[in-house]
Motif scaffolding. Structure first.
Motif, mmCIF file in Angstrom:
data_model
loop_
_atom_site.group_PDB
_atom_site.id
_atom_site.type_symbol
_atom_site.label_atom_id
_atom_site.label_comp_id
_atom_site.label_asym_id
_atom_site.label_seq_id
_atom_site.Cartn_x
_atom_site.Cartn_y
_atom_site.Cartn_z
ATOM 1 N N VAL A 18 0.823 -1.251 -0.088
ATOM 2 C CA VAL A 18 -0.120 -0.001 -0.114
ATOM 3 C C VAL A 18 0.678 1.211 0.109
ATOM 4 N N ASP A 19 0.341 2.430 -0.600
ATOM 5 C CA ASP A 19 0.913 3.553 -0.483
ATOM 6 C C ASP A 19 0.531 4.173 0.891
ATOM 7 N N VAL A 20 0.924 4.287 1.739
ATOM 8 C CA VAL A 20 0.440 5.129 3.088
ATOM 9 C C VAL A 20 0.779 6.323 3.210
ATOM 10 N N PRO A 25 -7.002 5.348 3.774
ATOM 11 C CA PRO A 25 -7.037 4.260 4.200
ATOM 12 C C PRO A 25 -5.978 3.580 3.711
ATOM 13 N N PRO A 26 -5.675 2.202 4.066
ATOM 14 C CA PRO A 26 -4.487 1.432 3.457
ATOM 15 C C PRO A 26 -5.157 0.358 2.558
ATOM 16 N N LEU A 27 -5.588 0.952 1.299
ATOM 17 C CA LEU A 27 -6.127 0.077 0.518
ATOM 18 C C LEU A 27 -5.073 -0.286 -0.315
ATOM 19 N N PRO A 292 -13.904 -6.949 5.046
ATOM 20 C CA PRO A 292 -12.814 -7.076 3.904
ATOM 21 C C PRO A 292 -11.277 -6.708 4.596
ATOM 22 N N TRP A 293 -11.096 -6.224 5.623
ATOM 23 C CA TRP A 293 -9.991 -5.833 6.313
ATOM 24 C C TRP A 293 -9.702 -6.905 7.274
#
Length: 331
Positions: A18-20, A25-27, A292-293
């Motif tokens: 992820v790009d945080v 959100p960490p999608l 989903p998380w």
């Protein structure tokens, strides 16, 4: 920053990238899955076989290569119960470090429960109220209950679908006596914590994570994963009840042809269903939502919290950079 979390489990090594940044959100930007298939590689003495160790090393090496290719800045590799509980786990980790240059960390069951709960709580938000989380993994089941970002109660039980399949369902398809004995063992194990969970009051929402619950929900007609994380997916107690005898009559090869059931997990989906049914029954849960998380997102969220507040003391240290150097989560 581009962050990678590498989950080294009993069926696969899963890399999530992820790009945080704070407030986002960490999608996932990329996801990579490499097979480990350790279910049949656990020897009677509790160690992983040489073939199993080699498979883990290859899977981690391939995942790290993918992380490098996708420009990951920091990587947090961790191993769940299949490696964590192996009697030769130090040898496994040492061989990974020698071959790849990273050293996987270990989270205990309670830490896994707390981090998974954090992810589910963040996904549903404060409006979720008192939240009960259920997660059935390969080696253990995690349960967490709370209202705030940190749960009031976090538990881990030896009720993983893979563990129970190896120990109690040796035949394929299983014998009726095996399934009956499995049900009794699961109920007995749950009885040790059910009273405590009921004492903590009735949750407003019940959510589940893990591949087991996602596959059971898919069997019951939930939308497939390709429709994305924002589609509502639910699972009822009746759904699980109705599927258990059907799964028990099938071989693993037959289950693998069902919608949503992957071949590596086909053998253990029955044990997972038995655990899900027993847990929902014991806790009076008629319906739950599939979140989903899960654990990997919980690790990323905790990492972001640490950078935002600076003074957070985490068990998730250190983060291992791809060049082998170590950076602390604290400033």
């Amino acid at each position: 920053m581009r962050l990678g979390v590498l989950d080294i489990g009993s069926n696969s090594a899963q890399l999530q990238i992820v790009d945080v940044r704070p407030g986002a959100p960490p999608l996932p930007a990329h996801a990579v899955k490499e097979p480990t298939l350790l279910g049949e590689e656990i020897l009677p003495d509790g160690s992983l076989s040489d073939d199993g160790v080699e498979r883990v090393v290859r899977a981690v090496a391939d995942a790290v290569t993918a992380a490098t290719r996708h420009g990951v800045d920091q990587l947090y590799p961790f191993a769940t119960s299949a490696v964590r509980d192996a009697t030769n786990r130090d040898d496994v980790v040492g061989r990974i470090q020698q071959a790849v240059g990273i050293r996987p960390q270990f989270l205990d069951g309670e830490q896994e429960a707390r981090l998974t709960y954090l992810a589910a709580h963040r996904w549903y938000g404060w409006s979720a109220g008192r939240l009960l989380l259920l997660d059935i993994g390969g080696g253990s089941m995690e349960i967490a209950l709370g209202r705030d970002a940190d749960p009031d109660l976090a538990l881990s039980l030896p009720l993983g679908a893979g563990r129970l399949t190896r120990a109690m369902l040796p035949h394929d398809p299983p014998k009726r006596s095996e399934v009956k004995e499995l049900r009794g063992y699961v109920r007995e194990t749950l009885s040790e914590v059910v009273d405590r969970l009921r004492w903590e009051s009735v949750p407003r929402n019940v959510v589940a994570t893990s591949k087991t619950f996602k596959q059971l929900a898919r069997l019951a007609g939930a939308p497939p994963q390709r429709e994305g994380p924002f589609v509502r997916r639910t699972l009822t107690l009746k759904d699980v009840h109705d599927w258990i005898p059907r799964l028990a009559r099938m071989s693993a090869a037959q289950r693998a042809r069902l919608r949503g059931v992957s071949q590596p997990r086909a053998r253990q989906i029955l044990a997972g269903a038995v655990v899900a049914h027993a847990t929902m029954t014991a806790l009076g849960v008629d319906r739950l939502r599939v979140c989903p998380w899960a654990l990997r997102e919980g690790i990323m969220l905790r990492h972001l919290e640490a950078h935002a507040h600076g003074s957070v003391d985490l068990p998730l240290q250190p983060l291992v950079r791809l060049d082998g150097s170590v950076t602390s989560l604290r400033h």
